[in-house]
Scaffold this motif. Structure first.
Motif, PDB file in Angstrom:
ATOM      1  N   PHE A 292       0.822  -1.213   0.000  1.00 44.98           N
ATOM      2  CA  PHE A 292       0.000   0.000   0.000  1.00 44.98           C
ATOM      3  C   PHE A 292       0.858   1.267   0.000  1.00 44.98           C
ATOM      4  CE2 PHE A 292      -2.723  -3.318   1.836  1.00 44.98           C
ATOM      5  CZ  PHE A 292      -3.752  -3.276   0.912  1.00 44.98           C
TER       6      PHE A 292
ATOM      7  N   PHE B 120       2.209   1.662  -3.520  1.00 46.29           N
ATOM      8  CA  PHE B 120       1.184   2.272  -4.382  1.00 46.29           C
ATOM      9  C   PHE B 120       1.050   3.761  -4.084  1.00 46.29           C
ATOM     10  CE2 PHE B 120      -3.192   3.614  -5.200  1.00 46.29           C
ATOM     11  CZ  PHE B 120      -3.295   3.311  -6.553  1.00 46.29           C
ATOM     12  N   LEU B 121       1.088   4.129  -2.795  1.00 47.28           N
ATOM     13  CA  LEU B 121       0.939   5.520  -2.384  1.00 47.28           C
ATOM     14  C   LEU B 121       2.064   6.394  -2.924  1.00 47.28           C
ATOM     15  CD1 LEU B 121      -0.616   7.593  -0.594  1.00 47.28           C
ATOM     16  CD2 LEU B 121       0.923   6.943   1.277  1.00 47.28           C
TER      17      LEU B 121
ATOM     18  N   ILE C  74      -0.584  -3.518  -7.482  1.00 46.95           N
ATOM     19  CA  ILE C  74      -0.435  -4.688  -6.616  1.00 46.95           C
ATOM     20  C   ILE C  74      -1.056  -5.887  -7.328  1.00 46.95           C
ATOM     21  CG2 ILE C  74      -0.854  -5.650  -4.322  1.00 46.95           C
ATOM     22  CD1 ILE C  74      -1.510  -2.746  -3.420  1.00 46.95           C
TER      23      ILE C  74
ATOM     24  N   LEU D 283      -1.129  -9.846  -3.357  1.00 46.53           N
ATOM     25  CA  LEU D 283      -2.012  -9.300  -2.317  1.00 46.53           C
ATOM     26  C   LEU D 283      -2.575 -10.434  -1.454  1.00 46.53           C
ATOM     27  CD1 LEU D 283      -3.246  -6.677  -1.253  1.00 46.53           C
ATOM     28  CD2 LEU D 283      -5.173  -7.035  -2.795  1.00 46.53           C
TER      29      LEU D 283
ATOM     30  N   THR E 221       0.070 -11.710   0.817  1.00 44.33           N
ATOM     31  CA  THR E 221       0.297 -10.775   1.921  1.00 44.33           C
ATOM     32  C   THR E 221      -0.619 -11.092   3.100  1.00 44.33           C
ATOM     33  OG1 THR E 221       1.002  -9.014   0.414  1.00 44.33           O
ATOM     34  CG2 THR E 221       0.250  -8.348   2.600  1.00 44.33           C
TER      35      THR E 221
ATOM     36  N   THR F  10       7.050  -5.721  -2.495  1.00 50.72           N
ATOM     37  CA  THR F  10       6.015  -6.496  -1.816  1.00 50.72           C
ATOM     38  C   THR F  10       6.422  -7.957  -1.674  1.00 50.72           C
ATOM     39  OG1 THR F  10       4.297  -5.013  -2.656  1.00 50.72           O
ATOM     40  CG2 THR F  10       3.585  -7.155  -1.847  1.00 50.72           C
TER      41      THR F  10
END
Length: 293
Positions: free
Chosen positions: A110, A113-114, A120, A125, A128, A240
């Protein structure tokens, strides 16, 4: 696009980093029973810096302000994560600290992405969230609340996530060896400053076998090898996936403690370890069409 073969090789080498951290966990735990934490970090990262200096010697002529700046940024992230984790341990049981620290695995996608608008992948995901459940089962042995210790450890998790994310970005822009060198120098200096102000002693410590064993082995395998491999290999895989792979650290620590220190591994912990292993596999297997977009 990343080469699949290079990405798989990078992931396997990152797995060796997680194992190195897990295997040295008990060693560090024994050392800090007699040596203040920041003093130990100072000796560990100082020795690692010396070793890294000789490894990166031939690249020294490539030093520039960008490399130094990036190394300092990563060093601040890394040391601050250690510091907040240490302070968190003074208020919160280690099992809860271990779980919350591991939550960096959910912050990484996240935050990536930010900051960088990186997409993702669906399988990553899913992996995760499987890893988070596995971490909970493997590490938790107390009730989770949100007080001072938990808050500090949450900051620690975010800082570890930022270190992983920006390692991936910086490693593509500057010399990897010099980037690691300046990261280690930064952690060494900050550890010394914190030790002088917060530890009871910094240099007047028992220089026994456990101390030297922990410093030498962690400096070589859990610091120089680990951060050099992490920094180099994150050029070929995603932040990630790196975070998911690093959740294997508590798994390897638990298995090593079980094999060498006769520590009990409960059914719940065993199931948690299996879920973490499953998460690393799910991160590799793109079983949904959306994963390949």
């Amino acid at each position: 696009m990343l080469s699949k073969a290079k990405e798989l090789k990078a992931d396997l080498l990152l797995l060796s980093v997680a194992i190195a951290w897990g295997v040295t966990f008990l060693m560090v735990q024994d050392a800090i029973n007699t040596t203040p934490v920041y003093s130990f970090l100072f000796f560990r990262f100082s020795l690692a810096t010396i070793i890294m200096f000789f490894i990166s010697y031939k690249f020294l002529k490539k030093i520039n302000l960008k490399t130094v700046f990036y190394g300092i940024i990563l060093g601040i992230f890394l040391f601050s994560a250690f510091a907040t984790q240490t302070f968190g341990l003074t208020y919160t049981p280690s099992s809860i600290v271990a779980f919350i620290t591991g939550l960096n695995v959910i912050f990484v996608p996240f935050l990536t992405f930010l900051f960088f608008k990186d997409k993702i992948k669906s399988n990553v995901l899913i992996a995760t969230f499987i890893a988070v459940i596995g971490l909970y089962l493997l590490t938790m042995s107390g009730s989770l609340s949100f007080e001072k210790g938990e808050f500090l450890t949450l900051i620690c998790a975010v800082l570890f996530a930022l270190q992983i994310i920006f390692t991936g970005k910086f490693s593509k822009e500057v010399n990897v060896f010099l980037l690691v060198l300046f990261q280690l120098i930064t952690v060494s200096i900050l550890s010394l400053i914190f030790s002088l102000f917060l530890d009871n002693v910094t240099f007047n410590i028992p220089y026994d076998f456990a101390f030297f064993k922990a410093v030498i082995i962690t400096a070589i395998f859990a610091t120089v090898y680990a951060f050099l491999i992490q920094t180099y290999m994150q050029q070929f895989t995603t932040a990630t996936k790196t975070a998911i792979i690093f959740t294997m650290e508590p798994v390897s620590a638990a298995i090593f403690a079980y094999l060498t220190a006769n520590e009990i591994l409960t059914i719940t912990q065993f199931f948690g370890a299996i879920l973490i292993i499953l998460a690393t596999l799910v991160a590799e297997i793109k079983f949904l069409n959306i994963s390949n977009r």
